[in-house]
Design a protein around this motif. Structure first.
Motif, PDB file in Angstrom:
ATOM      1  N   CYS A  63     -20.417  18.292-108.649  1.00 48.59           N
ATOM      2  CA  CYS A  63     -21.541  18.711-108.073  1.00 48.59           C
ATOM      3  C   CYS A  63     -22.587  17.826-107.815  1.00 48.59           C
ATOM      4  CB  CYS A  63     -22.188  19.900-108.684  1.00 48.59           C
ATOM      5  SG  CYS A  63     -23.617  20.704-108.332  1.00 48.59           S
ATOM      6  N   ARG A  91     -25.745  18.424-107.752  1.00 51.41           N
ATOM      7  CA  ARG A  91     -26.997  18.901-108.058  1.00 51.41           C
ATOM      8  C   ARG A  91     -26.710  18.860-109.683  1.00 51.41           C
ATOM      9  NH1 ARG A  91     -28.307  23.573-104.423  1.00 51.41           N
ATOM     10  NH2 ARG A  91     -28.104  24.941-106.395  1.00 51.41           N
ATOM     11  N   CYS A  92     -25.808  18.828-110.382  1.00 47.95           N
ATOM     12  CA  CYS A  92     -25.541  18.678-111.885  1.00 47.95           C
ATOM     13  C   CYS A  92     -24.548  17.923-112.192  1.00 47.95           C
ATOM     14  CB  CYS A  92     -25.779  20.084-112.246  1.00 47.95           C
ATOM     15  SG  CYS A  92     -24.480  21.303-111.788  1.00 47.95           S
TER      16      CYS A  92
HETATM   17 ZN    ZN Z   1     -24.232  22.036-109.972  1.00 45.47          ZN
END
Ligand code: ZN
Ligand code: ADP
Ligand code: ZN
Length: 731
Positions: free
Chosen positions: A447, A449-450
């Motif tokens: 991911c 975003r993380c």
């Molecule tokens: Zn994520």
């Protein structure tokens, strides 16, 4: 004067129901007894939870208790309190929790105490009879000889699996009869304990552990962390000796798969006491008899799986959970209670010690041990004389795979098989969602975003992060090397077993998984055949990882390791660490040295390296640190709401409304709604919402407050939804 009782009923409504007590029953009404009451058009059995002189309902609405079933509370006060606590903790009705705690037969109205026992014995005519007349009827002969030796209860007779026709024939001859006998509890074991078998001389580590544990008074929780074969069971036995000598009972909980005849006989062999065994394979009546023996104090040792936790003890002495990390202690269907957590609470309520044993403790327990909440004891060396296992990694990046098997592994298998040994292959697809992996370069799509990996949802054509909800269409090419060889799915046990049978036609293959062992006794049959060497290649899931001893297995291979390491489930690395360690313990347990081989696209993966080089203990401590950073359990606390519906929008909208009803700030986090890792099942769309809080109390308080409003949402009726506190898997 009028009297009313509040009754907990086995229905999902989180409330008690009021009933009037008839004039004639006034003296029978008390808290804790069972009652039969009208409920809608049916009759239900419930438990009285309170008495009052008045009732809010209109007089024409209130119905009367039909019958009172008991003269005293069914459960001892401590267990009644435990179920109350658990109902609150798991956000279910007290009636539902009580249903978990009481044997089915009692829920159907059976007597709490057996007054009479049916006993089979030989008649006077039978004593005189000429056994030679039964030459042609071996089943009758066997039964008669057994009864000549001793009288047998119906249960004991069933356990011997005697033929029913033989029984009938002997009755017709007038040689045996069934009589009713009044039961007197036999508590003679409390007058002086006798050992049946001389214990091992404990090694220094065991002796220290036993001495520390024997010092304890009242409630104490201890983690006994000891590698496979280090002699934990021997420590349990030594403790039992102390407990039983004080005239107190012991409750031993083991994983579903661990309750084998060998385990039971080990406890039976040591002490001359009655052992009550409780597991899911018993009939309702057998279960009730075992429960009664524990409640009356006749059974000194109670050994069982998850639900045995609720067995009452007249003289509570100690609770031991073996393999405390095992996922089967958490109930997955219905009320998701965790037997380990409830055992600790029960220890508190009964003021008795609780001992949690494992070679691979759960992070929950490890955290409690490291923080000093639990006492922490360890056993570091193997009690027996088994050699250390050789470990190896096979890098399968860009390697041709035959049904998931690399050349390297196939060659090694051939060597071990040709030497006359057995090979064990593990496939652990169950419980792990597929990650998106490049077969050429091993890149895992992460991911942006993380820190989590994407999960592939083939049916939705998307990849999704189950940490933050981020999503994309499934990419065609690897983000790192541009290859189009992206993998999202592995092989199943069945496919693998078929392929192996073709590859090694001279070496019989056996498959052990849920499908091949669902029939009663099937697992035992397979295991026996393996011991006799009838099979050479063993293919299976984690069922093969636990507790079994296979002296001729010299090679263990783990396939599909990547799936386990990079699943959407935050517990996946922990589970993999436990599985790997337990599996490695299967190789070379006897005199033959063992080898463990792992196939992976990720041979430099730090988790793998740490696990292989430093062992589970250090690996787990590292994982615990990561969970803290990520605000995940056991550092934070989690409640998972699942909803499924025929229309995806209904489930999504319902969970979105739930999210609105819950607080969100630095101490409370909401993730979702989003598809469950397994997003469709049986034509229904599955969605989930996670509610995470910094403290346990906060979760309790916030959710208790929101629950009535959630139940009142109109959409709540259009979905099937459920709650899972401290979820063990996110699927
Ligand atoms: Zn994520
Ligand atoms: P664990 O429960 O930790 O897997 P066990 O208690 O089953 O370990 O012990 C492993 C083996 O070692 C068993 O065969 C047991 O009989 C033996 N054993 C345990 N403790 C001792 C001891 N102190 N001396 C000799 N043998 C022992
Ligand atoms: Zn690539």
């Amino acid at each position: 004067m009028s009297l009313f009782v509040e009754v907990a009923l086995p229905v999902p409504m989180r409330q008690a129901f009021s009933y009037r007590v008839k004039e004639a029953d006034l003296d029978k009404a008390q808290v804790g007894v069972r009652v039969r009451v009208p409920f809608g058009r049916q009759q239900l059995i419930g438990l009285v939870t309170g008495l009052s002189q008045s009732c809010d309902l209109a007089p024409n609405q209130i119905k009367s208790v039909i019958t009172f079933l008991d003269h005293e509370g069914v459960l001892p006060p401590s267990l009644y309190k435990l179920t109350q606590w658990a109902a609150r903790y798991y956000f279910c009705s007290l009636g539902q929790m009580l249903s978990q705690a009481l044997p089915v037969a009692l829920r159907k109205g059976a007597e709490v105490e057996a007054q009479q026992l049916q006993v089979w014995r030989v008649t006077a005519a039978g004593q005189e009879a000429d056994i030679d007349l039964l030459k042609r009827a071996p089943a009758q002969r066997k039964l008669l000889l057994a009864l000549l030796e001793t009288e047998l209860s119906q249960d004991e007779l069933n356990a011997l699996e005697q033929s029913k026709t033989a029984l009938k024939a002997l009755v017709e001859r007038g040689w045996i009869e069934c009589i009713e006998r009044r039961i007197e509890s036999n508590l003679s074991w409390r007058d002086g304990l006798e050992l049946d078998e001389t214990p091992h001389q404990l090694n220094p580590e065991q002796a220290i552990a036993v001495a520390m544990l024997n010092q304890q008074q009242g409630y104490h929780c201890t983690l006994l962390e000891g590698i496979t074969g280090s002699g934990k069971t021997e420590v349990y036995l030594a403790l039992l000796e102390t407990v039983l000598k004080q005239g107190k009972q012991a409750l031993i909980l083991v994983p579903e798969i661990g309750l084998t005849p060998q385990t039971i006989s080990r406890f039976k062999r040591r002490f001359k006491v009655q052992v009550a065994v409780i597991h899911s394979g018993l009939t309702d009546n057998q279960r009730l008899s075992a429960w009664r023996l524990a409640r009356s104090g006749e059974a000194a040792i109670i050994i069982g799986t998850r639900s045995a936790l609720f067995t009452p003890m007249r003289y509570p002495g100690i609770i031991i959970l073996d393999e405390e990390h095992d996922a089967s202690f958490k109930q997955q269907e219905g009320i998701g209670y965790h037997a380990r957590d409830l055992a600790v609470m029960r220890g508190h309520l009964e003021s008795i010690p609780v001992l949690l044993g494992s070679a691979t403790p759960s992070l929950e327990t490890l955290q409690n041990a490291l923080s000093g909440r639990y006492q922490h004891l360890s056993l570091g060396s193997r009690a027996g004389a088994a050699e250390k296992v050789r470990q190896g990694i096979i890098d399968i990046r860009n390697q041709p795979l035959k049904n998931g098997l690399s050349h390297g592994l196939l060659n090694e298998m051939r060597i071990h098989l040709d030497a006359g040994n057995q090979v064990l292959l593990f496939l652990n697809r169950r419980g792990f969602a597929p990650a998106l992996l490049c077969h050429e370069c091993g890149h895992l799509h992460e991911c942006d975003r993380c820190d989590a990996f994407f999960t592939v949802h083939q049916s939705l054509g998307e990849i999704r992060c189950h940490h933050c909800g981020n999503q994309y269409a499934i990419p065609r090419q690897c983000h790192q090397c541009g290859s189009t060889m992206l993998m999202g799915q592995g092989v199943g046990t069945e496919q693998l077993a078929d392929a192996l049978a073709k590859e090694f036609p001279n070496y019989p293959v056996v498959r052990i998984d849920r499908d091949t062992t669902s029939r009663k006794g099937a697992l035992e049959t397979h295991l026996n055949a393996i011991h006799k060497g009838e099979y050479k290649i063993l293919v299976g899931t984690q069922m093969l990882a636990k507790g079994h001893h296979f002296p001729d297995v010299t090679l263990v291979g783990l396939l599909d390791v990547d799936g386990a390491l990079f699943s959407a489930d935050f517990r996946a690395p922990e589970r993999f660490g436990q599985l790997y360690t337990q599996v490695s313990g299967r190789a070379g347990r006897a005199r033959k040295p063992g080898t463990v081989l792992l196939q992976t696209h990720q041979c430099d993966n730090p988790i793998l390296r740490e696990l292989m080089h430093k062992g589970y203990g250090e690996f787990a401590r590292g994982q615990l640190e990561e969970r803290k950073q990520a605000l995940l359990p056991p550092a934070w606390h989690m409640l998972l709401l699942r909803a499924e519906a025929h229309k995806a929008e209904d489930a999504d909208a319902f969970l979105a409304q739930v999210a609105q009803l819950l607080p969100q700030d630095e101490q409370c986090e909401i993730i979702g709604p989003m598809p469950a890792p397994m997003d469709r099942k049986a034509g229904k769309f599955r969605r989930q919402l996670m509610f995470q809080t910094k403290t346990r109390g906060l979760l309790q308080q916030a959710f208790e407050q929101a629950l009535p409003q959630i139940e009142a949402l109109p959409l709540a009726k259009r979905c099937r939804w459920s709650l899972d506190r401290d979820p063990q898997d996110l699927l």
